[in-house]
Structures are given as C-alpha cells and as structure tokens.
Design a protein around this motif. Sequence first.
Motif, PDB file in Angstrom:
ATOM      1  N   GLY A 166       9.208  -8.308 -75.819  1.00 35.43           N
ATOM      2  CA  GLY A 166       7.840  -8.024 -76.260  1.00 35.43           C
ATOM      3  C   GLY A 166       6.832  -8.997 -75.688  1.00 35.43           C
ATOM      4  N   ILE A 204       2.278   3.619 -74.629  1.00 34.03           N
ATOM      5  CA  ILE A 204       2.236   3.680 -76.095  1.00 34.03           C
ATOM      6  C   ILE A 204       3.324   4.600 -76.631  1.00 34.03           C
ATOM      7  CG2 ILE A 204       0.830   4.436 -78.052  1.00 34.03           C
ATOM      8  CD1 ILE A 204      -1.636   3.514 -76.460  1.00 34.03           C
ATOM      9  N   GLN A 207       7.018   3.135 -75.766  1.00 34.68           N
ATOM     10  CA  GLN A 207       7.366   1.830 -76.314  1.00 34.68           C
ATOM     11  C   GLN A 207       6.981   1.700 -77.792  1.00 34.68           C
ATOM     12  OE1 GLN A 207       9.071  -0.296 -74.257  1.00 34.68           O
ATOM     13  NE2 GLN A 207       8.906   1.309 -72.700  1.00 34.68           N
ATOM     14  N   LEU A 208       5.694   1.869 -78.084  1.00 30.83           N
ATOM     15  CA  LEU A 208       5.225   1.655 -79.453  1.00 30.83           C
ATOM     16  C   LEU A 208       5.731   2.728 -80.406  1.00 30.83           C
ATOM     17  CD1 LEU A 208       3.521  -0.179 -81.229  1.00 30.83           C
ATOM     18  CD2 LEU A 208       1.530   1.228 -80.669  1.00 30.83           C
ATOM     19  N   GLN A 209       5.692   3.983 -79.981  1.00 27.98           N
ATOM     20  CA  GLN A 209       6.173   5.061 -80.846  1.00 27.98           C
ATOM     21  C   GLN A 209       7.639   4.889 -81.183  1.00 27.98           C
ATOM     22  OE1 GLN A 209       5.298   9.531 -80.215  1.00 27.98           O
ATOM     23  NE2 GLN A 209       7.349   9.296 -79.363  1.00 27.98           N
ATOM     24  N   ALA A 211       9.357   2.098 -81.207  1.00 23.99           N
ATOM     25  CA  ALA A 211       9.530   0.943 -82.085  1.00 23.99           C
ATOM     26  C   ALA A 211       9.177   1.284 -83.530  1.00 23.99           C
ATOM     27  CB  ALA A 211       8.679  -0.218 -81.588  1.00 23.99           C
ATOM     28  N   ILE A 212       8.085   2.034 -83.721  1.00 25.79           N
ATOM     29  CA  ILE A 212       7.671   2.398 -85.081  1.00 25.79           C
ATOM     30  C   ILE A 212       8.713   3.298 -85.743  1.00 25.79           C
ATOM     31  CG2 ILE A 212       5.953   3.681 -86.411  1.00 25.79           C
ATOM     32  CD1 ILE A 212       3.856   2.708 -84.409  1.00 25.79           C
TER      33      ILE A 212
END
Length: 297
Positions: A166, A204, A207-209, A211-212
């Motif tokens: 990260g 986004i 990676q972010l989706q 992780a969430i």
Amino acid sequence: MTLTANLVFVEEVFYIYRKTPSSKRTIFIWINAAAPVIATTSCIGMWIPRSTMFTDFTAAVFFAIVIHKFMLMMIKECGGQKLFLSRFENDRFKISTGPCCCCCLCLPYVHITRRTLFLLKLGTFQLAFLRPVLMFLSIVLWTNGNYNLSDLTPNGAAIWINCFVGVLTIIALWPIGIMFQQVRVLLNCKKIIPKFALYEFVLILSQLQAAIINIVALQGIIPCAPPLASSARGAYMNQQLLIMEMFLITLISRVVYRKRYDDLELPECTDQETSDNKQNTKINLNGKVIEDGTQNV
C-alpha cells in the motif's frame, strides 16, 4: 463479457499497429491491456475459486507495470524526454498533489530538470519492480503455510506485506498526479483527461473495491453460501463486478485511444506556426508589397 473484451482489445492492438507511431505502440498496448487482463484473471478466479490468490497477484503485478507505462505515455505524448525538458525548462512541478501531499499547500514548487524527471519515473518504476518481488515472496510464504490473506494479526505475514504494498502504491501514484497536473492543459488535444480518468477507474475498481469487499467479507458481513465461505463469496462477488466493470472500460478505452496520433499537433506548436505564418505573410496589391502593415514600393 470477458471474451468480448479480449476481442475488442485484439482489434484495438491491430489498430494501434496501423495508426500509431512505433515509439508509442508498446506503451498504448500495455495501458489498453489493463482492463482485459483484469477481466480475464477475474473470470479464471470465478470459475476456479482456489486460484483466486494467484489471479489477484497476476492482475496486481500487471497493473503495477501499467502505472509506470502511464507515466512514460505522458512524457511520450509531449514529444519525448528532450522535448519535454525543453518545453518546460522554465516551469516548476507542483508537488502538493494527491495522494500524498494534497493537503500540504505550503510545499515549494520544484524546478523541472532531468534529475526531477528521473525521480518521477523512478517513483513509478519502484512499484513495477517491487510488486512482483513481494508477490513472489507471498507465494513462497503461502506454500510454507506462513501466508494467509484472512490472517490480519500482527504475527501474520499478510498484514505487513499488504501494508508495504500500500505504501509503495501511494508513492507510485504521487508522481503520476504531479505529471498530470503539469501536462493536462498541453495534452488536452490528445484526450489526456479521459485517459487519466480511465486509469483512475481501473485503479479504484481493481484495488480499492477489492480491498473493501475483502474487509467486509472477513468481518462476516457477507453471509456464507455453502460450499463458499464468507471470504470466498466476497471474492466471487468482486470478480463478477470486475468482469462487468472492465468490459465497460475496455469499450470506452477503444473510443478514447482511437486516434491517429501522428496527425496531432500540440497547441503550443500550432500557435507558434500560426504566428510565424502571420509574420511572413505578404500581400501583393497593385505592384506594392505590404508586410506587417508597412508598405514598400
């Protein structure tokens, strides 16, 4: 959808080879391949659940390389490193940009030199180099039973490797933001803003989706559905979403990147040529030569 996305990408590759200068082909192909590759790895992970960790690692490593390629693309679109440095030799980089220093408005501007440009490229290259190394280390630890994605305790290796990845990702995204702020006006005619938006969407969503959804699944908020556990079902949902999202991004990328780049001219070049033409314009009228408002018989 995955098959269609790959067919669209193959068609786009043929177009790039026919219409794009050779110096930019590889970069454009790498960037356009991000969405189809992520869709393909998600499809494989969806049909073979036990391969999810490996498919996720493959997509993450590929996109780390794409981040570096996007930095090189912005420099190439300015005419290469030499033309970039000559064009912006009197300008400065604004380093108070996201994701690292968007709130640090007091940071000074940095002169654009060969050294600062090298540091920006190094900032993206470190992720492209270290991400595969860390993924390989994760696989080695996983084969030895020391790596488990669901083990987020301080004694587990997953939490430390993920945190380090990260930090490396944030460091790599910072030079991209700095460079985009510098060239977005100049490269507006080359659709740099839509290209940057597509790059951000892929980042986004991939990676972010993920992780969430993984965090929500590990907390047990996503109920299990035998034979899938909560974490496996969360990964399954993420893969289904990624296939649809990457399919749409592939179609939009085909429109954005479908341009004959050798026919484009930068605004500054066009303005300079226009001013030169005006200065050299001569009007012949009744045997008189009028140049710049001065009459010479």
